[in-house]
Design a protein around this motif. Structure first.
Motif, PDB file in Angstrom:
ATOM      1  N   TYR A 186      -7.369   0.752  -5.899  1.00 63.47           N
ATOM      2  CA  TYR A 186      -7.352   1.668  -5.325  1.00 63.47           C
ATOM      3  C   TYR A 186      -8.218   2.221  -4.199  1.00 63.47           C
ATOM      4  O   TYR A 186      -9.450   1.922  -4.317  1.00 63.47           O
ATOM      5  N   LEU A 187      -8.226   3.456  -3.792  1.00 60.60           N
ATOM      6  CA  LEU A 187      -8.912   4.093  -3.080  1.00 60.60           C
ATOM      7  C   LEU A 187      -8.648   5.196  -2.666  1.00 60.60           C
ATOM      8  O   LEU A 187      -8.015   6.038  -2.574  1.00 60.60           O
ATOM      9  N   GLN A 188      -9.935   6.852  -3.457  1.00 61.14           N
ATOM     10  CA  GLN A 188     -10.024   7.419  -3.756  1.00 61.14           C
ATOM     11  C   GLN A 188     -10.640   8.299  -2.495  1.00 61.14           C
ATOM     12  O   GLN A 188     -11.886   8.278  -2.758  1.00 61.14           O
ATOM     13  N   MET A 189      -9.953   9.291  -1.513  1.00 62.05           N
ATOM     14  CA  MET A 189     -10.857   9.728  -0.806  1.00 62.05           C
ATOM     15  C   MET A 189     -11.090  10.850  -0.823  1.00 62.05           C
ATOM     16  O   MET A 189     -10.278  11.979  -1.028  1.00 62.05           O
ATOM     17  N   ALA A 200       0.453  -1.177  -0.077  1.00 55.86           N
ATOM     18  CA  ALA A 200       0.585   0.001   0.275  1.00 55.86           C
ATOM     19  C   ALA A 200       0.552   1.036  -0.452  1.00 55.86           C
ATOM     20  O   ALA A 200       2.138   1.286   0.737  1.00 55.86           O
ATOM     21  N   SER A 201       0.128   2.419  -0.979  1.00 57.57           N
ATOM     22  CA  SER A 201       0.983   3.166  -1.030  1.00 57.57           C
ATOM     23  C   SER A 201       0.257   4.702  -0.867  1.00 57.57           C
ATOM     24  O   SER A 201      -1.216   4.586  -1.294  1.00 57.57           O
ATOM     25  N   TYR A 258      -4.506   2.393   7.170  1.00 58.64           N
ATOM     26  CA  TYR A 258      -5.054   1.844   6.148  1.00 58.64           C
ATOM     27  C   TYR A 258      -4.292   0.787   5.480  1.00 58.64           C
ATOM     28  O   TYR A 258      -3.556   0.634   4.625  1.00 58.64           O
ATOM     29  N   TYR A 259      -5.222  -0.241   5.207  1.00 55.60           N
ATOM     30  CA  TYR A 259      -4.584  -2.087   5.086  1.00 55.60           C
ATOM     31  C   TYR A 259      -5.610  -1.996   3.042  1.00 55.60           C
ATOM     32  O   TYR A 259      -6.408  -1.784   4.432  1.00 55.60           O
ATOM     33  N   CYS A 260      -4.565  -2.235   2.560  1.00 57.73           N
ATOM     34  CA  CYS A 260      -5.665  -3.107   1.658  1.00 57.73           C
ATOM     35  C   CYS A 260      -5.446  -4.947   1.997  1.00 57.73           C
ATOM     36  O   CYS A 260      -4.509  -4.809   2.875  1.00 57.73           O
ATOM     37  N   ALA A 261      -6.153  -5.561   1.470  1.00 50.53           N
ATOM     38  CA  ALA A 261      -6.071  -6.880   1.922  1.00 50.53           C
ATOM     39  C   ALA A 261      -6.984  -7.640   0.600  1.00 50.53           C
ATOM     40  O   ALA A 261      -7.905  -6.904  -0.097  1.00 50.53           O
ATOM     41  N   ALA A 262      -6.815  -8.945   0.172  1.00 50.82           N
ATOM     42  CA  ALA A 262      -7.369  -9.494  -0.848  1.00 50.82           C
ATOM     43  C   ALA A 262      -7.866 -11.005   0.489  1.00 50.82           C
ATOM     44  O   ALA A 262      -7.423 -11.617   0.483  1.00 50.82           O
ATOM     45  N   SER A 263      -9.280 -11.180  -0.407  1.00 52.69           N
ATOM     46  CA  SER A 263      -9.560 -12.055  -0.399  1.00 52.69           C
ATOM     47  C   SER A 263     -10.178 -13.629  -0.734  1.00 52.69           C
ATOM     48  O   SER A 263      -9.667 -13.216  -2.662  1.00 52.69           O
ATOM     49  N   LEU A 321      -7.229  12.323  -1.105  1.00 50.58           N
ATOM     50  CA  LEU A 321      -6.096  11.756  -1.487  1.00 50.58           C
ATOM     51  C   LEU A 321      -5.870  10.964  -2.023  1.00 50.58           C
ATOM     52  O   LEU A 321      -7.353   9.616  -1.900  1.00 50.58           O
ATOM     53  N   ARG A 322      -5.222  10.108  -2.838  1.00 49.53           N
ATOM     54  CA  ARG A 322      -5.687   8.481  -3.323  1.00 49.53           C
ATOM     55  C   ARG A 322      -4.488   7.678  -2.876  1.00 49.53           C
ATOM     56  O   ARG A 322      -3.596   7.652  -3.296  1.00 49.53           O
ATOM     57  N   LEU A 323      -4.866   6.154  -2.711  1.00 51.64           N
ATOM     58  CA  LEU A 323      -4.294   5.351  -2.170  1.00 51.64           C
ATOM     59  C   LEU A 323      -4.049   4.732  -2.786  1.00 51.64           C
ATOM     60  O   LEU A 323      -5.451   4.051  -3.492  1.00 51.64           O
TER      61      LEU A 323
END
Length: 122
Positions: free
Chosen positions: A79-82, A5-6, A93-98, A17-19
């Motif tokens: 991506y996460l556009q905030m 993540a960045s 903030y954490y990204c995760a995969a399922s 912000l955009r993660l």
């Protein structure tokens, strides 16, 4: 799957912000991807998810209408556009995969990134 993540940083309230979350592994396109966050002294909580095909998205009520999750399977990136950030969005903030069905349940996410700090000043 390895996740990186960045994009975190310090922003004033009302800012954006955009993660990004870059994934390794050929199976990326098969996973539901999600963002969680953990504020100081609080438990980690679900923020948003996107299905493998990007056909389905789901958001926590606290971010609905302000955050947008998207993915580019060709780039193995989510991506996460905030937008309209608030001080209460301050968290790691954490990204995760399922590999399982679309889910907001944290324990069903098998792979996690290292987290990126988002700080929103008032």
């Amino acid at each position: 799957v390895q996740l990186q993540a960045s994009g975190g940083g310090l922003v004033q309230a009302g800012g954006s912000l955009r993660l990004s979350c870059a994934a390794s592994g050929r199976a990326f396109s098969r996973y539901t991807m999600a963002w969680f966050r953990q504020a100081p002294g609080k438990e980690r909580e679900f923020v948003a998810l996107i299905s493998w095909s990007a056909g389905s998205t789901y958001y926590a009520d606290s971010v609905k209408g302000r955050f947008t999750v998207s993915r580019d399977n060709a780039k193995n990136t989510v991506y996460l556009q905030m937008n309209s950030l608030k001080p209460e969005d301050t968290a790691v903030y954490y990204c995760a995969a399922s590999p399982e069905a679309i889910t907001t349940t944290e324990r069903q996410y098998a792979y996690w990134g290292q987290g990126t700090q988002v700080t929103v000043s008032s």
